[in-house]
Write a protein that holds these residues in place. Structure first.
Motif, PDB file in Angstrom:
ATOM      1  N   PRO C 233      -2.000 -15.053  33.200  1.00 37.65           N
ATOM      2  CA  PRO C 233      -2.277 -15.995  34.297  1.00 37.65           C
ATOM      3  C   PRO C 233      -3.734 -15.950  34.765  1.00 37.65           C
ATOM      4  N   LEU C 234      -4.263 -17.122  35.019  1.00 37.77           N
ATOM      5  CA  LEU C 234      -5.652 -17.254  35.445  1.00 37.77           C
ATOM      6  C   LEU C 234      -5.967 -16.405  36.668  1.00 37.77           C
ATOM      7  N   LYS C 235      -5.046 -16.346  37.629  1.00 36.78           N
ATOM      8  CA  LYS C 235      -5.353 -15.569  38.833  1.00 36.78           C
ATOM      9  C   LYS C 235      -5.486 -14.072  38.521  1.00 36.78           C
ATOM     10  N   HIS C 236      -4.781 -13.610  37.494  1.00 41.79           N
ATOM     11  CA  HIS C 236      -4.937 -12.201  37.112  1.00 41.79           C
ATOM     12  C   HIS C 236      -6.276 -11.983  36.385  1.00 41.79           C
ATOM     13  N   GLN C 237      -6.622 -12.933  35.529  1.00 44.52           N
ATOM     14  CA  GLN C 237      -7.939 -12.837  34.872  1.00 44.52           C
ATOM     15  C   GLN C 237      -9.050 -12.841  35.917  1.00 44.52           C
ATOM     16  N   GLN C 238      -8.916 -13.715  36.919  1.00 46.55           N
ATOM     17  CA  GLN C 238      -9.973 -13.768  37.941  1.00 46.55           C
ATOM     18  C   GLN C 238     -10.029 -12.461  38.711  1.00 46.55           C
ATOM     19  N   LYS C 239      -8.860 -11.880  38.979  1.00 42.89           N
ATOM     20  CA  LYS C 239      -8.831 -10.595  39.678  1.00 42.89           C
ATOM     21  C   LYS C 239      -9.558  -9.525  38.843  1.00 42.89           C
ATOM     22  N   ASP C 240      -9.347  -9.544  37.532  1.00 41.43           N
ATOM     23  CA  ASP C 240     -10.031  -8.562  36.679  1.00 41.43           C
ATOM     24  C   ASP C 240     -11.548  -8.805  36.652  1.00 41.43           C
ATOM     25  N   MET C 241     -11.961 -10.080  36.661  1.00 43.80           N
ATOM     26  CA  MET C 241     -13.394 -10.383  36.741  1.00 43.80           C
ATOM     27  C   MET C 241     -13.974  -9.804  38.029  1.00 43.80           C
ATOM     28  N   ARG C 242     -13.260 -10.025  39.119  1.00 46.72           N
ATOM     29  CA  ARG C 242     -13.715  -9.551  40.427  1.00 46.72           C
ATOM     30  C   ARG C 242     -13.842  -8.032  40.434  1.00 46.72           C
ATOM     31  N   ALA C 261     -18.982 -16.886  35.315  1.00 49.01           N
ATOM     32  CA  ALA C 261     -17.619 -17.081  34.813  1.00 49.01           C
ATOM     33  C   ALA C 261     -16.603 -16.877  35.934  1.00 49.01           C
ATOM     34  N   ASN C 262     -16.841 -15.851  36.739  1.00 44.81           N
ATOM     35  CA  ASN C 262     -15.937 -15.566  37.854  1.00 44.81           C
ATOM     36  C   ASN C 262     -15.858 -16.749  38.818  1.00 44.81           C
ATOM     37  N   GLU C 263     -17.010 -17.351  39.105  1.00 43.58           N
ATOM     38  CA  GLU C 263     -17.009 -18.503  40.015  1.00 43.58           C
ATOM     39  C   GLU C 263     -16.247 -19.676  39.410  1.00 43.58           C
ATOM     40  N   ALA C 264     -16.324 -19.828  38.098  1.00 43.64           N
ATOM     41  CA  ALA C 264     -15.553 -20.903  37.459  1.00 43.64           C
ATOM     42  C   ALA C 264     -14.053 -20.626  37.590  1.00 43.64           C
ATOM     43  N   PHE C 265     -13.653 -19.367  37.426  1.00 43.19           N
ATOM     44  CA  PHE C 265     -12.239 -19.038  37.618  1.00 43.19           C
ATOM     45  C   PHE C 265     -11.818 -19.286  39.070  1.00 43.19           C
ATOM     46  N   LYS C 266     -12.723 -18.972  40.018  1.00 48.06           N
ATOM     47  CA  LYS C 266     -12.409 -19.246  41.419  1.00 48.06           C
ATOM     48  C   LYS C 266     -12.282 -20.759  41.654  1.00 48.06           C
ATOM     49  N   LYS C 267     -13.178 -21.509  41.036  1.00 54.34           N
ATOM     50  CA  LYS C 267     -13.080 -22.970  41.133  1.00 54.34           C
ATOM     51  C   LYS C 267     -11.707 -23.417  40.620  1.00 54.34           C
ATOM     52  N   ALA C 268     -11.273 -22.853  39.487  1.00 47.81           N
ATOM     53  CA  ALA C 268      -9.960 -23.213  38.932  1.00 47.81           C
ATOM     54  C   ALA C 268      -8.852 -22.873  39.929  1.00 47.81           C
ATOM     55  N   ARG C 269      -8.963 -21.720  40.564  1.00 42.28           N
ATOM     56  CA  ARG C 269      -7.972 -21.375  41.586  1.00 42.28           C
ATOM     57  C   ARG C 269      -7.975 -22.409  42.710  1.00 42.28           C
ATOM     58  N   SER C 270      -9.178 -22.828  43.122  1.00 46.20           N
ATOM     59  CA  SER C 270      -9.255 -23.801  44.220  1.00 46.20           C
ATOM     60  C   SER C 270      -8.685 -25.153  43.803  1.00 46.20           C
ATOM     61  N   MET C 271      -8.549 -25.376  42.486  1.00 43.89           N
ATOM     62  CA  MET C 271      -7.936 -26.609  41.974  1.00 43.89           C
ATOM     63  C   MET C 271      -6.429 -26.429  41.772  1.00 43.89           C
ATOM     64  N   GLY C 272      -5.915 -25.246  42.146  1.00 43.59           N
ATOM     65  CA  GLY C 272      -4.477 -25.022  42.055  1.00 43.59           C
ATOM     66  C   GLY C 272      -3.999 -24.579  40.679  1.00 43.59           C
ATOM     67  N   LEU C 273      -4.901 -24.020  39.869  1.00 41.30           N
ATOM     68  CA  LEU C 273      -4.546 -23.668  38.493  1.00 41.30           C
ATOM     69  C   LEU C 273      -4.281 -22.181  38.282  1.00 41.30           C
ATOM     70  N   GLY C 274      -4.182 -21.423  39.365  1.00 41.71           N
ATOM     71  CA  GLY C 274      -4.104 -19.965  39.269  1.00 41.71           C
ATOM     72  C   GLY C 274      -2.910 -19.429  38.496  1.00 41.71           C
ATOM     73  N   ASP C 275      -1.807 -20.181  38.463  1.00 45.71           N
ATOM     74  CA  ASP C 275      -0.621 -19.679  37.776  1.00 45.71           C
ATOM     75  C   ASP C 275      -0.559 -20.090  36.309  1.00 45.71           C
ATOM     76  N   LEU C 276      -1.455 -20.957  35.897  1.00 48.39           N
ATOM     77  CA  LEU C 276      -1.509 -21.331  34.474  1.00 48.39           C
ATOM     78  C   LEU C 276      -2.220 -20.235  33.681  1.00 48.39           C
ATOM     79  N   ASP C 277      -2.265 -20.416  32.376  1.00 50.07           N
ATOM     80  CA  ASP C 277      -2.991 -19.470  31.540  1.00 50.07           C
ATOM     81  C   ASP C 277      -4.483 -19.473  31.908  1.00 50.07           C
ATOM     82  N   PHE C 278      -5.155 -18.371  31.670  1.00 51.03           N
ATOM     83  CA  PHE C 278      -6.574 -18.293  32.063  1.00 51.03           C
ATOM     84  C   PHE C 278      -7.437 -19.286  31.292  1.00 51.03           C
TER      85      PHE C 278
END
Lengths: 292, 292, 292, 292
Positions: C233-242, C261-278
């Motif tokens: 999940p994208l939110k887990h990948q972003q957590k690991d980046m952080r 890259a981390n900011e792009a993952f955060k942008k994806a989270r802000s678009m509601g994509l956190g539960d999809l694949d990274f």
């Protein structure tokens, strides 16, 4: 001072030439759409039939055109500046153009024996009307010295920056800093909002501190309302970021913050916001959807 | 107003308490190193033996301590604030601490029945001396209203920002924007220099335009001389960038420009510049070697 | 080898324990939902009533739990590992947890006289089934040496990385590189598409060159169809980046590409994509609207 | 197949033409420094006096030149390709040039009635010797179909990508991803090292996982020794990043990770590392001084 020529009576050119008239300068003006000359004539200006005719009549001619294409056309086309420029005559281009366009004009005029000064300005309509522009001149020093009385009317300050191209470069550096600041500001406004702080209070706090500046004060209130009436279109700001980064590339200057800001402006373009004000980059940070 | 307690007489605390004395407030002061109280006593202050003693004597006590560790120690240690705080007494912590430290203090005081206000300030030594601080208060509204007369002496403006933690958060947002701006400014200074423009002229041009601000004016001249006397240490600025980015992470706010700026500050730390002024990030852009 | 305990029979744990059984290990297994033990029992495993019961019975116990909360609960709760661990017993936690969680467990077990090894794995369901995991072990060397026969069944390779926390850190470093690569890959796919190149051909070209790797091959085809079934999940990948960036912050390592890259993952989270694949970070680059 | 012409016998061209000879092709070769033709002649090749002479003699002529300047010179100079190209003749330029150079050559040949194919390759000396290049062809489809037997000898795979320029563009996209990956890899190596992990172990772990790729395997060991023998010079990699970003700019594709990587390569250039291998970007992350 002798009579001065003035080519280009758009929003900026009109305001600048009116100021010159009001302060006692005699002007011969030309504009592609002639009707825009009327108000100037009412205030005492004479009309020139073509750029060439204006150059022929006046020792010094100022131009204020909308873009590089217009700047080139007025010089190189039929009845253009080149047909009459020559020894003893000076041409001062205050349009905002890239260094390459400026150099092309400069070289052509030099070949005819004329003098050239690029003199892009910092400031838009209001400062133009109030004679409060900042003038970034470069080219022939003697021409700069000769035209200073006119610069003193149109601007609150003028700089002589050396060789042709330096005026354009200085504008790029300033606009690059401005573009990065606008991104930092946008990130701050959204961060405040999402963290439970009132963005308006952030504006008030910023305005009292060490980074208070007119841009935050002017743009902040409309940004918090997602309103971006185009004063400086985003696509032009992004172009300036790109050119500033290219200048940095030539000189091996790492500019990671400007590069990040540039990508945000590109993202905004990809969202269809290029024609709005450059403050619309705010939308790349904000998000309507719920986050996860 | 009744007598006020004042804990912490460092550079900031001394300036702030002197202002209160000069404007007729009666103060009981305490400082870990007691000798720093002498000047205050000469101007009419009374000395308290311990934080607890000051709290016991005064209805309202202001603290201005150097860091979170000191802020916690003064409250929780033996003879600390907690031993005497209670119903009818208010504690106003103006130190710069993180939201977590602030909450810990707030909760402990609430358990004792006391009132709490966090009130970090924007501005350093000079504004403190001149009573020109900006005060970012959050916590109990009634305590804010009660202490306003003192805030009006110490600051040019105070804000009430809601629940505890919001004062710390507002400071982070402001410092984050400031850190990104400092990077943009550094990139501009080096770009100007490497492009054949005079950095001093860039400073002059910036100072006349839409992004003119006190920080550029104050820091620019020394930066062009690679001089960075520490007013706000770079490692502290980087810490604030990190915390602001963490706040953005919590709220899914993409902040690519702040992130790029943060990495530049980290680069500066890796170059051993952490104890210099945060404007030393300029060195990460500049380069002494020839480029290829 | 003596009987081994195995706690946690989720997707990963089940595959790993089945492999051990198939290769002749005797296992006592436990799972919070007991029914998940059935298949293992059919293949010869014994059921333990609680984590404590398993520890009591077995010299070595392996755990594979879903997250830090579960990893802590199994150790510290009633009937947990701590009640029976002691001298002569070893506990091997193969769950993916942060260094802090790992240290907490390690210290508690050491206080009881037991041995501890953290051993997070690289690889998901398929490698677990095929005994092809990569095992990143850290903690007590003697326990590592003792458990190697089991590691050899579950993984294609195991590493001993020194003190507790190093396993978690190694995973962070790998995942950080992976996250940046996924962003670079996404940018390339969109750039190809918008430049008139076939993204599928880009995948073919990449697969033949110096940067060919399993991830591009596996994720590319679905990304070009904007399909992101969640493997990681994208939110887990972003957590690991952080967390990787935080590790870099501690050690003053500038990581501008990871930060972007981390900011792009955060942008994806802000678009509601956190539960999809990274790989859904691809959506932050792509854009449905026309550009300007 | 008929006799084929081959222009340019540098490291790449020699390996490629030797492969063609070994597989039974008849070749007429030309090189600016004629002595480089000797080895080919020993293996059965004929020498052509000039590019024009080769074109005159052969239906199809392949070129493999060092840079855009050489590629242009061979076509446009006296005794160049243009003097003899015409209907029924095909020219295949396998040099790595930008889209603009390629288009210029393409147009000139089309005006003469000849056929053109650009066909830059992915792969360096070893793959050239082994016939394992990846060929990115674009231009006239019929010429591509006709030359496939030669491509099959020189490469392991060839692609036809459509109109002229697409070969150059595909190379840019691939190199852009590669450049970002190299940065991510560098950040990971330094992060591991500063966090107390052995960089060599990181290389081993990476090589077993989902992001294992030949570049990490090949470059990693020397990078950990700060050794960067130039296989692909950093300044060329940075140029490709710049051009890829420019391509993204044209198409409004936000590429924040590539932009951050580009700035790191620029930083490396500013440190005087432009002539080393592009893996020397590692030095922008590493730091010899103590941090604060």
């Amino acid at each position: 001072m002798e009579e001065i020529g003035f080519l280009g009576l758009g929003i900026m050119g009109k305001a600048m030439s009116m100021n010159l008239l009001r302060h006692g300068f005699k002007l011969t003006v030309w504009n592609r759409t002639l009707s825009r000359c009327d108000e100037l004539v009412e205030h005492g200006a004479t009309i020139g039939e073509s750029p060439a005719a204006v150059i022929k009549k006046c020792k010094y001619t100022i131009a204020m055109l909308s873009d590089p294409a217009a700047a080139l056309s007025v010089v190189f086309d039929k009845d253009g500046v080149l047909e009459q420029i020559g020894a003893g005559k000076g041409y001062i281009d205050m349009s905002t153009v890239d260094a390459e366009t400026s150099s092309k004009i400069s070289e052509a005029i030099a070949l005819k024996g004329g003098s050239f000064l690029e003199a892009p300005v910092s400031g838009s309509k209001k400062p133009a009307e109030d004679g409060q522009l900042v003038i970034l001149a470069a080219g022939e020093r003697a021409l700069y010295d000769a035209i200073i009385p006119a610069f003193d009317i149109m601007g609150k300050k003028s700089f002589f920056l050396g060789q042709v191209g330096n005026g354009a470069r200085m504008k790029l550096v300033v606009n690059m800093i401005m573009g990065s600041m606008m991104n930092a500001f946008s990130e701050g406004l959204v961060l405040a909002d999402k963290s439970g702080l009132d963005p308006q209070t952030l504006l008030d706090v910023l305005d009292l501190g060490a980074i208070a500046n007119p841009m935050f004060k002017m743009k902040g209130p409309s940004m918090t309302k997602s309103s971006y009436p185009p004063a400086f279109p985003l696509k032009h700001q992004q172009k300036d970021m790109r050119l500033a980064l290219a200048l940095g590339d030539e000189n091996a200057v790492p500019m990671p913050v400007a590069a990040a800001a540039n990508e945000a402006f590109k993202k905004a373009r990809s969202m269809g916001l290029g024609d709005l004000d450059f403050s619309a980059v705010h939308e790349t940070v904000a998000s309507s959807k719920g986050s996860t």
